[in-house]
Design an enzyme around this catalytic site. Structure first.
Site, PDB file in Angstrom:
ATOM      1  N   CYS A  14     -10.884   3.320  -0.557  1.00 35.16           N
ATOM      2  CA  CYS A  14      -9.481   3.581  -0.228  1.00 35.16           C
ATOM      3  C   CYS A  14      -9.243   2.767   1.035  1.00 35.16           C
ATOM      4  O   CYS A  14     -10.041   2.836   1.975  1.00 35.16           O
ATOM      5  CB  CYS A  14      -9.266   5.068   0.025  1.00 35.16           C
ATOM      6  N   THR A  15      -8.151   2.007   1.037  1.00 40.46           N
ATOM      7  CA  THR A  15      -7.955   1.080   2.163  1.00 40.46           C
ATOM      8  C   THR A  15      -7.670   1.804   3.480  1.00 40.46           C
ATOM      9  O   THR A  15      -7.708   1.195   4.540  1.00 40.46           O
ATOM     10  CB  THR A  15      -6.833   0.070   1.841  1.00 40.46           C
ATOM     11  N   HIS A  16      -7.385   3.106   3.426  1.00 39.67           N
ATOM     12  CA  HIS A  16      -7.210   3.864   4.670  1.00 39.67           C
ATOM     13  C   HIS A  16      -8.550   4.126   5.371  1.00 39.67           C
ATOM     14  O   HIS A  16      -8.586   4.350   6.580  1.00 39.67           O
ATOM     15  CB  HIS A  16      -6.582   5.240   4.384  1.00 39.67           C
ATOM     16  N   CYS A  52      -4.281  -1.457  -2.142  1.00 45.14           N
ATOM     17  CA  CYS A  52      -4.400  -0.006  -2.351  1.00 45.14           C
ATOM     18  C   CYS A  52      -5.269   0.181  -3.591  1.00 45.14           C
ATOM     19  O   CYS A  52      -4.945  -0.345  -4.662  1.00 45.14           O
ATOM     20  CB  CYS A  52      -3.001   0.573  -2.587  1.00 45.14           C
ATOM     21  N   ASN A  53      -6.362   0.882  -3.433  1.00 51.06           N
ATOM     22  CA  ASN A  53      -7.273   1.094  -4.566  1.00 51.06           C
ATOM     23  C   ASN A  53      -6.620   1.923  -5.667  1.00 51.06           C
ATOM     24  O   ASN A  53      -6.787   1.656  -6.854  1.00 51.06           O
ATOM     25  CB  ASN A  53      -8.525   1.835  -4.085  1.00 51.06           C
ATOM     26  N   THR A  54      -5.872   2.948  -5.246  1.00 54.93           N
ATOM     27  CA  THR A  54      -5.248   3.862  -6.203  1.00 54.93           C
ATOM     28  C   THR A  54      -4.289   3.092  -7.113  1.00 54.93           C
ATOM     29  O   THR A  54      -4.306   3.249  -8.333  1.00 54.93           O
ATOM     30  CB  THR A  54      -4.497   4.972  -5.425  1.00 54.93           C
ATOM     31  N   GLU A  64      -2.780   8.626   8.282  1.00 56.11           N
ATOM     32  CA  GLU A  64      -1.310   8.580   8.256  1.00 56.11           C
ATOM     33  C   GLU A  64      -0.684   9.320   9.444  1.00 56.11           C
ATOM     34  O   GLU A  64       0.410   8.990   9.864  1.00 56.11           O
ATOM     35  CB  GLU A  64      -0.790   9.189   6.939  1.00 56.11           C
ATOM     36  N   ASP A  71       0.859  -1.189   0.000  1.00 60.86           N
ATOM     37  CA  ASP A  71       0.000   0.000   0.000  1.00 60.86           C
ATOM     38  C   ASP A  71       0.895   1.240   0.000  1.00 60.86           C
ATOM     39  O   ASP A  71       2.096   1.139   0.278  1.00 60.86           O
ATOM     40  CB  ASP A  71      -0.916   0.006   1.235  1.00 60.86           C
ATOM     41  N   SER A  72       0.280   2.378  -0.211  1.00 64.46           N
ATOM     42  CA  SER A  72       1.028   3.639  -0.135  1.00 64.46           C
ATOM     43  C   SER A  72       1.376   3.979   1.309  1.00 64.46           C
ATOM     44  O   SER A  72       2.110   4.933   1.546  1.00 64.46           O
ATOM     45  CB  SER A  72       0.184   4.764  -0.735  1.00 64.46           C
ATOM     46  N   TYR A 102      -0.477   8.653  -2.476  1.00 64.96           N
ATOM     47  CA  TYR A 102      -0.417   8.353  -3.903  1.00 64.96           C
ATOM     48  C   TYR A 102      -1.578   9.055  -4.644  1.00 64.96           C
ATOM     49  O   TYR A 102      -1.476   9.338  -5.833  1.00 64.96           O
ATOM     50  CB  TYR A 102      -0.550   6.838  -4.142  1.00 64.96           C
ATOM     51  N   GLY A 103      -2.671   9.274  -3.914  1.00 65.61           N
ATOM     52  CA  GLY A 103      -3.909   9.778  -4.536  1.00 65.61           C
ATOM     53  C   GLY A 103      -3.751  10.991  -5.450  1.00 65.61           C
ATOM     54  O   GLY A 103      -4.348  11.027  -6.523  1.00 65.61           O
TER      55      GLY A 103
HETATM   56  N1  DGL Z   1      -4.716   3.462   0.545  1.00 59.75           N
HETATM   57  C1  DGL Z   1      -4.754   3.974  -0.751  1.00 59.75           C
HETATM   58  C2  DGL Z   1      -5.976   3.532  -1.535  1.00 59.75           C
HETATM   59  O1  DGL Z   1      -6.563   2.523  -1.215  1.00 59.75           O
HETATM   60  C3  DGL Z   1      -4.280   5.309  -1.149  1.00 59.75           C
HETATM   61  C4  DGL Z   1      -4.096   6.447  -0.227  1.00 59.75           C
HETATM   62  C5  DGL Z   1      -3.155   7.461  -0.840  1.00 59.75           C
HETATM   63  O2  DGL Z   1      -1.958   7.189  -0.825  1.00 59.75           O
HETATM   64  O3  DGL Z   1      -3.611   8.498  -1.360  1.00 59.75           O
HETATM   65  O4  DGL Z   1      -6.338   4.145  -2.499  1.00 59.75           O
END
Ligand code: DGL
Length: 273
Positions: free
Chosen positions: A184-186, A73-75, A152, A10-11, A42-43
């Protein structure tokens, strides 16, 4: 059968929402996780950057002989999963398909909400997947980069976080959504506030448990599952601050003994493109 570990990336912190469920569902498996906290988020990044960083994390996991890669990570999934499926010699899974399937299966109003990063929203990956399954589903997407930051920086339980969630979700409440994808996994770390804001009638869709089930299926299909009572280990790496990572991860994973190692971004290199 294979006792080799399953790799997740993940990011940053977010993929732990998948790792937590995977450890519960697959107690005989070992895991290696890498979070690229130094380059988070990463978004807002370009697809090219997201692709390059993700490929570096994949290489890091491949160098450690993982038997499967989970893009938690979805992104990164939206940008690079299809390419990886064609190029990796081991199974690779993303987190978008399972959430899309669950949303389409659940919605009666045919109005689905999507909370994600800007890059995931712009990619329309969720919209495409859901429209392939059911053309009548309408998606209202909201980019929530602030949510990533709250997680984060370990502020996801604060009053400020609650106020941000409240303000951010208000346009969604006017829609008749009955399924809301945490794309988003966060975001599952913020689900108590999201749930409170959206109310009982809206089902929150968290890809953690769904992806863990999918990992189990892929292990079965490929006869790769570890034997019962195999010795297990979870190794965590971050490109960022290992102490902060350990503090957030220990609490979220309910495991005080998690080993979190620091790896420098410069140590992440691609063998060849
Ligand atoms: N956890 C990430 C996701 O699922 C991205 C969060 C990020 O880095 O912007 O998209």
């Amino acid at each position: 059968m294979s006792e080799r570990p399953i790799g997740l990336l993940d990011s940053g912190i977010g993929g732990l929402t998948v790792l937590k469920e995977a450890r519960k569902l697959l107690p005989n498996e070992s895991f290696i996780y890498i979070g690229d906290n130094a380059r988070n988020p990463y978004g807002p990044r370009s697809a090219e950057e997201i692709r390059r960083y993700t490929l570096e994390l994949v290489q890091f996991l491949m160098d450690r002989q993982v038997k499967m890669v989970v893009i938690a990570c979805n992104t990164a999934t939206a940008v690079v999963l299809d390419e990886l499926k064609g190029s990796l010699p081991i199974p690779v899974l993303g987190v978008i398909l399972s959430g899309s399937m669950e949303a389409v299966r659940h919605t009666k109003t045919k109005e689905v909400g999507l909370l994600a990063t800007q890059s995931t929203v712009d990619s329309s990956y969720y919209n495409q997947k859901m429209s392939e399954m059911d053309k009548s589903v309408r998606v209202t997407s909201l980019a929530c980069p602030e949510f990533v930051d709250l997680v984060e920086t370990n502020q996801y339980k604060s009053e400020e976080a609650e106020a941000i969630v409240q303000a951010k979700l208000s346009p969604l409440k006017e829609k008749n959504v009955d399924a809301l994808i945490l794309g988003c996994t966060h975001f599952p770390l913020l689900s108590p506030f999201i749930k409170k804001e959206m109310g009982q009638k809206v089902r929150l869709i968290d890809s953690g448990a769904l992806t863990a089930e999918q990992i189990g299926q892929v292990l079965e299909e490929n006869q790769m599952a570890a034997a019962k009572n195999s010795p297990v280990k979870t190794e965590i790496y971050t490109t960022g601050d290992a102490q902060l990572f350990r503090a957030i991860a220990g609490e979220w994973m309910e495991d005080d003994e998690l080993e979190v190692n620091k790896i420098n971004v410069e140590g992440l290199k691609l063998d060849a493109e």
